[in-house]
Motif scaffolding. Structure first.
Motif, PDB file in Angstrom:
ATOM      1  N   SER A  53       0.820  -1.054  -0.120  1.00 48.79           N
ATOM      2  CA  SER A  53       0.003   0.057   0.004  1.00 48.79           C
ATOM      3  C   SER A  53       0.924   1.039   0.065  1.00 48.79           C
ATOM      4  O   SER A  53       2.146   1.207   0.346  1.00 48.79           O
ATOM      5  CB  SER A  53      -0.949   0.165   1.308  1.00 48.79           C
ATOM      6  OG  SER A  53      -0.094   0.156   2.533  1.00 48.79           O
ATOM      7  N   TYR A  74       0.746   3.535   2.046  1.00 50.99           N
ATOM      8  CA  TYR A  74       0.912   3.782   3.354  1.00 50.99           C
ATOM      9  C   TYR A  74       2.334   3.080   3.659  1.00 50.99           C
ATOM     10  O   TYR A  74       3.312   3.517   4.349  1.00 50.99           O
ATOM     11  CB  TYR A  74      -0.008   3.460   4.381  1.00 50.99           C
ATOM     12  CG  TYR A  74       0.217   3.560   5.913  1.00 50.99           C
ATOM     13  CD1 TYR A  74       0.460   4.534   6.598  1.00 50.99           C
ATOM     14  CD2 TYR A  74       0.402   2.250   6.637  1.00 50.99           C
ATOM     15  CE1 TYR A  74       0.586   4.655   7.749  1.00 50.99           C
ATOM     16  CE2 TYR A  74       0.651   2.254   7.970  1.00 50.99           C
ATOM     17  CZ  TYR A  74       0.907   3.460   8.750  1.00 50.99           C
ATOM     18  OH  TYR A  74       1.204   3.427   9.907  1.00 50.99           O
ATOM     19  N   ARG A  75       2.265   1.823   3.505  1.00 50.39           N
ATOM     20  CA  ARG A  75       3.481   0.950   3.677  1.00 50.39           C
ATOM     21  C   ARG A  75       4.733   1.343   2.930  1.00 50.39           C
ATOM     22  O   ARG A  75       5.746   1.115   3.574  1.00 50.39           O
ATOM     23  CB  ARG A  75       3.170  -0.612   3.148  1.00 50.39           C
ATOM     24  CG  ARG A  75       4.031  -1.691   3.761  1.00 50.39           C
ATOM     25  CD  ARG A  75       4.142  -2.116   5.119  1.00 50.39           C
ATOM     26  NE  ARG A  75       5.307  -2.791   5.500  1.00 50.39           N
ATOM     27  CZ  ARG A  75       6.125  -2.751   6.365  1.00 50.39           C
ATOM     28  NH1 ARG A  75       6.026  -1.799   7.283  1.00 50.39           N
ATOM     29  NH2 ARG A  75       7.137  -3.596   6.617  1.00 50.39           N
ATOM     30  N   SER A 125       5.401   4.326   2.278  1.00 50.70           N
ATOM     31  CA  SER A 125       5.744   5.458   3.177  1.00 50.70           C
ATOM     32  C   SER A 125       6.672   5.049   4.384  1.00 50.70           C
ATOM     33  O   SER A 125       7.593   5.465   4.568  1.00 50.70           O
ATOM     34  CB  SER A 125       4.628   6.203   3.557  1.00 50.70           C
ATOM     35  OG  SER A 125       5.157   7.254   4.456  1.00 50.70           O
ATOM     36  N   GLN A 126       6.094   3.917   4.919  1.00 54.35           N
ATOM     37  CA  GLN A 126       6.927   3.386   5.739  1.00 54.35           C
ATOM     38  C   GLN A 126       8.307   2.532   5.584  1.00 54.35           C
ATOM     39  O   GLN A 126       9.322   2.863   6.277  1.00 54.35           O
ATOM     40  CB  GLN A 126       6.228   2.225   6.830  1.00 54.35           C
ATOM     41  CG  GLN A 126       4.920   2.909   7.562  1.00 54.35           C
ATOM     42  CD  GLN A 126       3.958   1.665   8.126  1.00 54.35           C
ATOM     43  OE1 GLN A 126       3.968   0.333   7.662  1.00 54.35           O
ATOM     44  NE2 GLN A 126       3.543   1.770   9.205  1.00 54.35           N
ATOM     45  N   GLN A 138       4.021  10.572   3.761  1.00 60.53           N
ATOM     46  CA  GLN A 138       2.795  10.149   3.025  1.00 60.53           C
ATOM     47  C   GLN A 138       2.386  11.384   2.153  1.00 60.53           C
ATOM     48  O   GLN A 138       1.854  11.077   0.924  1.00 60.53           O
ATOM     49  CB  GLN A 138       1.386   9.783   4.076  1.00 60.53           C
ATOM     50  CG  GLN A 138       1.679   8.443   4.394  1.00 60.53           C
ATOM     51  CD  GLN A 138       0.460   7.763   5.295  1.00 60.53           C
ATOM     52  OE1 GLN A 138      -0.710   7.627   4.660  1.00 60.53           O
ATOM     53  NE2 GLN A 138       0.570   7.680   6.538  1.00 60.53           N
TER      54      GLN A 138
END
Length: 105
Positions: free
Chosen positions: A21, A23-24, A26-27, A33
């Motif tokens: 994703s 979001y992932r 970004s991590q 994000q």
């Protein structure tokens, strides 16, 4: 094709293929994000360092990221393997690589 569109489309494609994703991503990449959102919306071009972080998180090199799928020099079997490989998630690719390394020994 504009470079902004190419980068956004390529990131989207790689995320989908690897089941990651935004979001992932970004991590994994350490990119905020909001920064990723601006890149994906084609509002900003990432710096080389930022793009390298994204590529590392996606498991590709910068060279692979910009490589066009030029398969004219491949055999049909090689094209088939490459097509299957590209559809695998990162975990599946790691499993296949382990199997192949086992066969080589």
């Amino acid at each position: 094709m504009q470079i902004e569109k190419y980068i956004a489309d390529k990131i989207t494609s790689l995320c989908e293929k690897r089941d990651i994703s935004k979001y992932r991503l970004s991590q994994l990449s350490g990119i905020s994000q909001s920064s990723l959102g601006r890149i994906m919306a084609q509002e900003n071009l990432p710096s080389l360092i930022t793009l390298e972080k994204i590529c590392t998180a996606l498991g590709v090199t910068l060279s692979q990221f910009f490589q066009e799928s030029n398969s004219e020099n491949l055999t049909e079997k090689q094209k088939e393997v490459l097509g299957i490989w590209n559809d695998l998630s990162t975990n599946e690719q790691e499993t296949v690589m382990s199997m192949l390394r086992g066969l080589r020994k």
